[in-house]
Design a protein around this motif. Structure first.
Motif, mmCIF file in Angstrom:
data_model
loop_
_atom_site.group_PDB
_atom_site.id
_atom_site.type_symbol
_atom_site.label_atom_id
_atom_site.label_comp_id
_atom_site.label_asym_id
_atom_site.label_seq_id
_atom_site.Cartn_x
_atom_site.Cartn_y
_atom_site.Cartn_z
ATOM 1 N N LEU A 65 -10.110 4.496 -12.776
ATOM 2 C CA LEU A 65 -9.704 4.610 -11.364
ATOM 3 C C LEU A 65 -10.065 6.071 -10.954
ATOM 4 O O LEU A 65 -9.476 7.058 -11.721
ATOM 5 C CB LEU A 65 -8.458 4.305 -11.303
ATOM 6 N N SER A 66 -10.390 5.990 -9.792
ATOM 7 C CA SER A 66 -10.494 7.418 -8.985
ATOM 8 C C SER A 66 -9.334 7.532 -8.121
ATOM 9 O O SER A 66 -9.213 8.852 -7.799
ATOM 10 C CB SER A 66 -11.915 7.552 -8.113
ATOM 11 N N ALA A 67 -8.790 6.591 -7.585
ATOM 12 C CA ALA A 67 -7.722 6.568 -6.764
ATOM 13 C C ALA A 67 -7.046 5.141 -6.550
ATOM 14 O O ALA A 67 -7.347 4.106 -6.967
ATOM 15 C CB ALA A 67 -8.065 6.988 -5.209
ATOM 16 N N VAL A 68 -5.738 5.254 -6.264
ATOM 17 C CA VAL A 68 -4.912 4.194 -5.793
ATOM 18 C C VAL A 68 -4.302 4.349 -4.510
ATOM 19 O O VAL A 68 -3.682 5.290 -4.126
ATOM 20 C CB VAL A 68 -3.503 3.989 -6.939
ATOM 21 N N VAL A 69 -4.419 3.342 -3.925
ATOM 22 C CA VAL A 69 -3.986 3.219 -2.359
ATOM 23 C C VAL A 69 -2.855 2.192 -2.430
ATOM 24 O O VAL A 69 -2.820 0.973 -2.608
ATOM 25 C CB VAL A 69 -5.207 2.820 -1.383
ATOM 26 N N VAL A 70 -1.491 2.826 -1.869
ATOM 27 C CA VAL A 70 -0.466 2.011 -1.333
ATOM 28 C C VAL A 70 -0.372 1.974 0.245
ATOM 29 O O VAL A 70 -0.417 2.791 0.758
ATOM 30 C CB VAL A 70 0.813 2.747 -1.850
ATOM 31 N N GLU A 71 -0.409 0.766 0.670
ATOM 32 C CA GLU A 71 -0.302 0.154 1.927
ATOM 33 C C GLU A 71 0.518 -1.127 1.980
ATOM 34 O O GLU A 71 0.856 -1.631 1.183
ATOM 35 C CB GLU A 71 -1.631 -0.156 2.449
ATOM 36 N N GLY A 72 1.130 -1.147 3.414
ATOM 37 C CA GLY A 72 1.993 -2.462 3.676
ATOM 38 C C GLY A 72 0.811 -3.609 4.200
ATOM 39 O O GLY A 72 -0.134 -3.146 4.860
ATOM 40 N N GLU A 73 1.313 -4.629 4.154
ATOM 41 C CA GLU A 73 0.632 -5.651 4.791
ATOM 42 C C GLU A 73 0.951 -5.625 6.290
ATOM 43 O O GLU A 73 1.873 -5.563 6.757
ATOM 44 C CB GLU A 73 0.842 -7.123 4.094
ATOM 45 N N GLY A 74 -0.156 -5.902 6.948
ATOM 46 C CA GLY A 74 -0.058 -5.968 8.309
ATOM 47 C C GLY A 74 0.226 -4.778 9.123
ATOM 48 O O GLY A 74 -0.448 -3.456 8.658
ATOM 49 N N ALA A 75 1.131 -4.727 10.135
ATOM 50 C CA ALA A 75 1.384 -3.557 10.930
ATOM 51 C C ALA A 75 2.211 -2.536 10.533
ATOM 52 O O ALA A 75 2.408 -1.430 11.081
ATOM 53 C CB ALA A 75 1.854 -4.094 12.180
ATOM 54 N N HIS A 76 2.984 -2.780 9.218
ATOM 55 C CA HIS A 76 3.922 -1.788 8.831
ATOM 56 C C HIS A 76 3.723 -1.330 7.332
ATOM 57 O O HIS A 76 3.283 -2.209 6.657
ATOM 58 C CB HIS A 76 5.423 -2.460 9.216
ATOM 59 N N PHE A 77 4.259 -0.234 7.205
ATOM 60 C CA PHE A 77 4.177 0.195 5.937
ATOM 61 C C PHE A 77 5.394 -0.399 4.989
ATOM 62 O O PHE A 77 5.050 -1.107 4.106
ATOM 63 C CB PHE A 77 4.268 1.736 5.397
ATOM 64 N N CYS A 78 6.516 -0.023 5.122
ATOM 65 C CA CYS A 78 7.740 -0.555 4.624
ATOM 66 C C CYS A 78 9.031 -0.193 5.553
ATOM 67 O O CYS A 78 9.294 0.884 5.586
ATOM 68 C CB CYS A 78 7.969 -0.142 3.112
ATOM 69 N N ALA A 79 9.541 -1.010 5.891
ATOM 70 C CA ALA A 79 10.677 -0.900 6.703
ATOM 71 C C ALA A 79 12.144 -0.529 6.164
ATOM 72 O O ALA A 79 13.014 -0.523 6.749
ATOM 73 C CB ALA A 79 11.123 -2.171 7.816
ATOM 74 N N GLY A 80 11.997 -0.229 4.713
ATOM 75 C CA GLY A 80 13.240 -0.250 3.824
ATOM 76 C C GLY A 80 13.587 -1.176 2.777
ATOM 77 O O GLY A 80 12.614 -1.705 2.328
ATOM 78 N N GLY A 81 14.778 -1.277 2.575
ATOM 79 C CA GLY A 81 15.393 -2.287 1.598
ATOM 80 C C GLY A 81 15.583 -3.662 2.289
ATOM 81 O O GLY A 81 15.693 -3.774 3.543
ATOM 82 N N ASP A 82 15.484 -4.783 1.627
ATOM 83 C CA ASP A 82 15.880 -6.059 2.112
ATOM 84 C C ASP A 82 17.281 -6.122 2.132
ATOM 85 O O ASP A 82 17.938 -6.703 1.107
ATOM 86 C CB ASP A 82 15.047 -7.184 1.291
ATOM 87 N N ILE A 83 18.018 -6.079 3.215
ATOM 88 C CA ILE A 83 19.209 -5.914 3.508
ATOM 89 C C ILE A 83 19.915 -7.208 3.254
ATOM 90 O O ILE A 83 21.317 -7.328 2.825
ATOM 91 C CB ILE A 83 19.797 -5.322 4.743
ATOM 92 N N SER A 84 19.263 -8.180 3.281
ATOM 93 C CA SER A 84 19.916 -9.519 3.231
ATOM 94 C C SER A 84 20.380 -10.002 1.680
ATOM 95 O O SER A 84 21.197 -10.642 1.499
ATOM 96 C CB SER A 84 18.852 -10.792 3.871
ATOM 97 N N GLU A 85 19.662 -9.118 0.983
ATOM 98 C CA GLU A 85 20.172 -9.194 -0.569
ATOM 99 C C GLU A 85 21.532 -8.550 -0.991
ATOM 100 O O GLU A 85 21.972 -8.850 -1.930
ATOM 101 C CB GLU A 85 18.937 -8.836 -1.546
ATOM 102 N N TYR A 86 21.840 -7.527 -0.089
ATOM 103 C CA TYR A 86 22.656 -6.565 -0.688
ATOM 104 C C TYR A 86 24.291 -7.054 -0.796
ATOM 105 O O TYR A 86 24.575 -6.464 -1.883
ATOM 106 C CB TYR A 86 22.823 -5.561 0.596
ATOM 107 N N PRO A 87 24.676 -7.981 -0.111
ATOM 108 C CA PRO A 87 25.958 -8.469 -0.622
ATOM 109 C C PRO A 87 26.239 -9.082 -1.889
ATOM 110 O O PRO A 87 27.269 -9.010 -2.506
ATOM 111 C CB PRO A 87 26.264 -9.508 0.543
ATOM 112 N N ALA A 88 24.906 -9.454 -2.513
ATOM 113 C CA ALA A 88 25.046 -9.951 -3.933
ATOM 114 C C ALA A 88 25.199 -9.269 -4.958
ATOM 115 O O ALA A 88 25.715 -9.549 -6.005
ATOM 116 C CB ALA A 88 23.747 -10.876 -4.211
ATOM 117 N N PHE A 89 24.973 -7.758 -4.759
ATOM 118 C CA PHE A 89 25.306 -6.890 -5.866
ATOM 119 C C PHE A 89 25.903 -5.454 -5.552
ATOM 120 O O PHE A 89 26.089 -4.866 -6.455
ATOM 121 C CB PHE A 89 23.791 -6.570 -6.349
#
Length: 256
Positions: A48-72
């Motif tokens: 590997l000469s490089a690794v590219v991290v990207e988001g699918e579509g128009a956004h990189f990452c909007a944070g954590g999935d808050i819908s899961e948070y009440p469970a833990f």
């Protein structure tokens, strides 16, 4: 669907995609585990000469999935496991990657997105990208390891503004503070990435691995005498000799 982190390797470049478009690529628990699995699988791959991290579509990452948070999140043990094992496990795997890691950032880069971008070596952003970690609005702080990483890479003043004032910053503001390497119009991001990858492709994997380890050691505060003790162990390595002989012989080196 809890989202996925996908990886495709082609011509010496691994493209890692944060894929949860229904939630602007917010990171679920399964996705943090995916991130760790993907990067653990890339570690040590000298092709590997490089690794590219990207988001699918128009956004990189909007944070954590808050819908899961009440469970833990309302029990200390499960909350600790989430941050120390799942989140930090994923971020540490990115940090431990031997190849240079490039964050390709479009749209929203919030919370978990800022953390993932901070774990990357080089950050390229579209001029319409937005950065922040407004988790104080949700009633909780950033975990210590994550905050330390963001403060080191983004700058302590920027981290304080994001966490204490819920500031959302433009790409231009973050670039002026030294946290981004390049910003370009969104439609020019692929071409900018292609030029960077072309520059990196012929470089020595050994040099990349040793530089990455050096940066990790410096961030960890490793004493200089310990760094110097093994600093020149590469003297007899093939890539060391090949690079110098190729330069003297006025030819392109062959490292892979």
């Amino acid at each position: 669907m809890s989202g996925r982190v996908l990886c495709v390797v082609s011509q010496g470049v691994a493209r890692v995609t944060i894929s949860h478009p229904a939630r602007f690529n917010a990171m679920s628990r399964a996705m943090w585990r995916d991130l760790r699995r993907v990067f653990d699988g890339l570690r040590g791959d000298a092709s590997l000469s490089a690794v590219v991290v990207e988001g699918e579509g128009a956004h990189f990452c909007a944070g954590g999935d808050i819908s899961e948070y009440p469970a833990f999140r309302f029990e200390e043990a499960s909350l600790r496991h989430f941050h120390e094992q799942e989140v930090w496990g994923g971020l540490q795997a990115v940090l431990d990657c031997d190849a240079p890691v490039i964050a390709l950032i479009r749209g929203n880069c919030m919370g978990a997105g800022v953390e993932i971008a901070s774990a990357c070596d080089i950050r390229l952003a579209a001029d319409d990208a937005r950065f922040g970690a407004p988790i104080a609005k949700l009633g909780f702080p950033m975990a210590p390891r994550e905050a330390q990483l963001v403060a080191r890479v983004m700058g302590e003043a920027t981290a304080r503004e994001m966490l204490l004032a819920a500031a959302v910053l433009s790409a231009a503001e973050l670039k002026s503070r030294g946290a981004l390497h390049q910003i370009v119009p969104a439609d020019g991001l692929p071409q900018t990435l292609d030029r960077l990858l072309a520059n990196m492709a012929p470089l020595s994997p050994l040099a990349a691995r040793l530089h990455k380890q050096l940066f990790r050691d410096l961030a960890a505060g490793t004493p200089m005498d310990q760094l110097l003790a093994g600093a020149y162990d590469y003297a007899g390595e093939h890539e060391h000799r090949e690079g110098i002989e190729a330069f003297i012989g006025k030819r392109a080196p062959v490292f892979r």
